[in-house]
Every structure is written in structure tokens, then in C-alpha cells.
Design an enzyme around this catalytic site. Structure first.
Site, PDB file in Angstrom:
ATOM      1  N   SER A 235      16.638  25.388  -5.239  1.00  0.00           N
ATOM      2  CA  SER A 235      15.424  24.622  -5.512  1.00  0.00           C
ATOM      3  C   SER A 235      15.156  24.713  -7.015  1.00  0.00           C
ATOM      4  O   SER A 235      15.670  23.909  -7.792  1.00  0.00           O
ATOM      5  CB  SER A 235      14.287  25.201  -4.649  1.00  0.00           C
ATOM      6  OG  SER A 235      13.095  24.547  -4.914  1.00  0.00           O
ATOM      7  N   THR A 236      14.416  25.718  -7.458  1.00  0.00           N
ATOM      8  CA  THR A 236      14.191  25.877  -8.903  1.00  0.00           C
ATOM      9  C   THR A 236      15.405  26.501  -9.588  1.00  0.00           C
ATOM     10  O   THR A 236      15.517  26.463 -10.810  1.00  0.00           O
ATOM     11  CB  THR A 236      12.995  26.804  -9.171  1.00  0.00           C
ATOM     12  OG1 THR A 236      13.320  28.119  -8.677  1.00  0.00           O
ATOM     13  CG2 THR A 236      11.744  26.295  -8.485  1.00  0.00           C
TER      14      THR A 236
ATOM     15  N   LYS B 290      16.396  40.900  -2.465  1.00  0.00           N
ATOM     16  CA  LYS B 290      15.425  40.038  -3.146  1.00  0.00           C
ATOM     17  C   LYS B 290      14.050  40.255  -2.528  1.00  0.00           C
ATOM     18  O   LYS B 290      13.923  40.376  -1.311  1.00  0.00           O
ATOM     19  CB  LYS B 290      15.830  38.576  -2.966  1.00  0.00           C
ATOM     20  CG  LYS B 290      14.880  37.592  -3.626  1.00  0.00           C
ATOM     21  CD  LYS B 290      15.359  36.149  -3.508  1.00  0.00           C
ATOM     22  CE  LYS B 290      15.091  35.572  -2.145  1.00  0.00           C
ATOM     23  NZ  LYS B 290      15.358  34.120  -2.075  1.00  0.00           N
TER      24      LYS B 290
ATOM     25  N   ASP C 181       0.823  -1.231   0.000  1.00  0.00           N
ATOM     26  CA  ASP C 181       0.000   0.000   0.000  1.00  0.00           C
ATOM     27  C   ASP C 181       0.847   1.267   0.000  1.00  0.00           C
ATOM     28  O   ASP C 181       0.321   2.373   0.055  1.00  0.00           O
ATOM     29  CB  ASP C 181      -0.949   0.003   1.197  1.00  0.00           C
ATOM     30  CG  ASP C 181      -0.198  -0.006   2.531  1.00  0.00           C
ATOM     31  OD1 ASP C 181       1.057  -0.012   2.512  1.00  0.00           O
ATOM     32  OD2 ASP C 181      -0.849   0.010   3.589  1.00  0.00           O
TER      33      ASP C 181
HETATM   34  C1  R5P Z   1      15.186  31.681   0.146  1.00  0.00           C
HETATM   35  O1  R5P Z   1      14.990  32.418   1.104  1.00  0.00           O
HETATM   36  C2  R5P Z   1      16.258  30.647   0.126  1.00  0.00           C
HETATM   37  O2  R5P Z   1      17.366  31.029   0.895  1.00  0.00           O
HETATM   38  C3  R5P Z   1      16.685  30.327  -1.294  1.00  0.00           C
HETATM   39  O3  R5P Z   1      17.269  31.494  -1.849  1.00  0.00           O
HETATM   40  C4  R5P Z   1      15.528  29.900  -2.156  1.00  0.00           C
HETATM   41  O4  R5P Z   1      14.683  29.027  -1.460  1.00  0.00           O
HETATM   42  C5  R5P Z   1      16.026  29.213  -3.397  1.00  0.00           C
HETATM   43  O5  R5P Z   1      14.922  28.796  -4.157  1.00  0.00           O
HETATM   44  P1  R5P Z   1      14.961  28.811  -5.733  1.00  0.00           P
HETATM   45  O6  R5P Z   1      16.172  28.033  -6.165  1.00  0.00           O
HETATM   46  O7  R5P Z   1      13.672  28.141  -6.148  1.00  0.00           O
HETATM   47  O8  R5P Z   1      14.996  30.233  -6.167  1.00  0.00           O
END
Ligand code: R5P
Length: 299
Positions: free
Chosen positions: A221-222, A190, A37
Site C-alpha cells: 500500500s504505502t 512487526k 451525478d
Molecule cells: C499488513 O498486515 C499487510 O499484510 C501489509 O503488510 C500491509 O498492509 C502493507 O501496507 P503498507 O505498504 O502501507 O505498509
């Protein structure tokens, strides 16, 4: 004698092996499988009676499963009679949801840390959690391992470098690293729209003309944050832009996005499964984790 239990993934077991070697400890590999499952099963196939145990499992994707596996391994270690159980998550998932940005949201990182404590861990350690103050949600002792100076020394960085934080939240990272390698540091501003999620880098009067820049951040991340920062730095005349992060999530398209913004190299601590890409250099931080955990918990 401390015993290191390696969670059920290649990254966790590589990092656990490095920690065990650095500490001169025994490493135990767990049994794991998935039920029909989809539920996870883990088992520690050795006696841990009276031992100090470090359970190492990174919270890689699928994060929910990794979090659950780590919590279950902590419980299993306690069930085997371990005296102290320190949960070590080289990467801690959900750490960016560290407050209720909108009414009705959970503080997800608090849920993760409280789960690990409730499972029986007596300590917690991680590499560069998004905001160090999140560790207050863990009711016991918690250690945050900052990897940047160790990484910079392993690569041999220093000198004329301009260390740059991509936002104000990352200033302590850039400042700490810059001081330790005797370099200058600065930051970009930012702004992230909480509803649309769009990231805007506002132009700053930073003299990067002709400079070699190292952007330092906790996570890719992205890749959007780094790509925007790099583009803006290169348009301001930076000679070269490289990146150093604690956690490279390896989301498809992220490295391409960063490379096409002009970044030459991404230095990532090995805290998550490796992405096989010639533009990425991984740095093994397991001996650093071993040292900080030994010191922090007096092992
Ligand atoms: C944001 O406050 C984090 O420190 C990173 O800058 C952010 O999470 C990076 O995410 P991404 O690669 O999606 O821009």
C-alpha cells in the site's frame, strides 16, 4: 460452456481475457458509463440464458465504484438468465478491515462479500485475500487463489533464496512458497499501532548475512512495511532484497519508498492496474485463476 464477462477497466479486461483463453471460453465486454451525478451504469450486451458465467472485475481505486460495478454485473448476469454466476475479484478491496479493531467499526470485508452474495452471485473467487478466514463472510463457496509458487516458477526463483515474511501473519505465505521451491524461510516481527498507524519492525536474530532475500507479502500500500523490513535486513548484512506481492496498489510514492530502502525488484501479480516503473515486474496469473476457478466450481 462457461462465459467470461469482463468488468469495465483495462486491468479487469486483460485478466478476464487471460482467464477466457485459458478456459477456452467466450469473453463478453460490458458497456459502461457514468451518469452526470457520478453514479455508474453497466450493461452486459449479450444473452446469458442457462450459462455458467464468471464475472471478472478487480476492486481497484476508486474501490467503492468497483465494488458496486461488480455487484451490478452479477445482478445483470442473473437478470439475463445465467444459471451460475461466479464473481471473480482479482483484488478484493476492504479485506484488511476484517475485524472490529476499535468499538464502533464495521467489518468492512463482510459488507463487501455479503453484498456480492445478495446481488445473486453463487460463488466468489479472489487472489490472496488478506486473511483467508475472511471468506467465511461470503455465504456461498469461496476460493482463495495463492499466487506465490506460480509466480516464483514463472520467474525461475529457487535455490539459495531466503524467503522472508515481514510479519507473523505472513508466515504461511513465506512457508508455502519456500517449501514449494525448496528454499529456507523466516520472519520479522512487526507491530502496528492501531491508533497512530505507525509500523515498527522489531529486530530479530535472523542470520541474513550474505543472503539473497525475497520478502513475500500480500499487498503493498504505502510501501512502509516492506521499506522498513528491507532496511533492517540490509543493515543485518543481506546481500540483496527483492519483494514478491499479490497486490501492488500503486499509491504514489510507494515504489520510490521501497526502492530507496534498497529493494532491487518488486514482483507483483497482475491483479490491479499496472504501474509503469522499471523496478516492477508483473506476472500474469490469469491462467492460475482460471485453473483454480474451474477446479473449485467444477466448471
Ligand atoms: C499488513 O498486515 C499487510 O499484510 C501489509 O503488510 C500491509 O498492509 C502493507 O501496507 P503498507 O505498504 O502501507 O505498509
Amino acid at each position: 460452456m462457461t462465459v467470461v464477462v469482463a468488468g469495465p477497466s483495462k486491468a479487469s479486461s486483460d485478466i478476464a481475457r487471460g482467464i477466457a483463453e485459458a478456459m477456452g471460453s467466450r469473453m463478453v465486454t460490458v458497456e459502461s458509463k457514468r451518469f452526470p451525478d457520478g453514479e455508474s451504469y453497466v450493461r452486459i450486451p449479450e444473452d446469458l440464458g442457462g450459462e455458467d458465467v464468471i464475472v471478472v472485475h478487480t476492486m481497484a481505486s476508486p474501490q467503492d465504484r468497483s465494488v458496486m460495478e461488480l455487484a451490478m454485473l452479477v445482478d445483470a448476469a442473473r437478470g439475463l438468465g445465467a444459471s451460475r454466476v461466479i464473481a471473480v475479484a482479482p483484488y478484493t478491496a476492504y479485506s484488511r478491515q476484517d475485524t472490529r479493531f476499535l468499538p464502533g467499526e464495521p467489518v468492512s470485508i463482510a459488507v463487501v462479500l455479503k453484498l456480492l452474495y445478495a446481488s445473486g452471485s453463487t460463488g466468489f473467487a479472489t487472489v490472496e485475500i488478506h486473511k483467508e478466514h475472511s471468506l467465511r463472510y461470503y455465504p456461498g463457496k469461496a476460493v482463495n487463489v495463492r499466487p506465490y509458487t506460480f509466480m516464483a516458477r514463472s520467474i525461475g526463483l529457487g535455490g539459495d533464496l531466503l524467503v522472508l515474511a515481514p510479519d507473523q501473519g505472513a508466515i504461511p505465505r513465506a512457508e508455502g512458497l519456500a517449501r514449494s521451491i525448496d528454499a529456507e524461510y523466516d520472519y520479522l516481527v512487526k507491530h502496528r499501532d492501531r491508533v497512530t498507524g505507525e509500523v515498527v519492525i522489531e529486530p530479530k536474530n535472523i542470520d541474513v548475512d550474505g543472503r539473497e532475500v525475497l520478502i513475500v507479502d500480500d499487498i503493498i500500500s504505502t510501501g512502509g512495511t516492506i521499506a522498513k523490513a528491507a532496511k533492517s535486513l540490509l543493515s543485518m548484512g543481506a546481500k540483496r532484497v527483492n519483494v514478491m506481492v499479490a497486490h501492488l496498489l500503486g499509491i504514489p510514492g510507494s515504489i520510490e519508498r521501497i526502492a530507496s530502502s534498497g529493494v532491487e525488484r518488486i514482483y507483483a501479480a497482475y491483479t490491479l492496474p499496472r504501474v509503469d516503473d522499471p523496478r516492477v515486474s508483473y506476472i500474469d496469473v490469469s491462467s492460475l485463476i482460471a485453473g483454480e476457478v474451474s477446479r473449485g466450481f467444477k466448471l
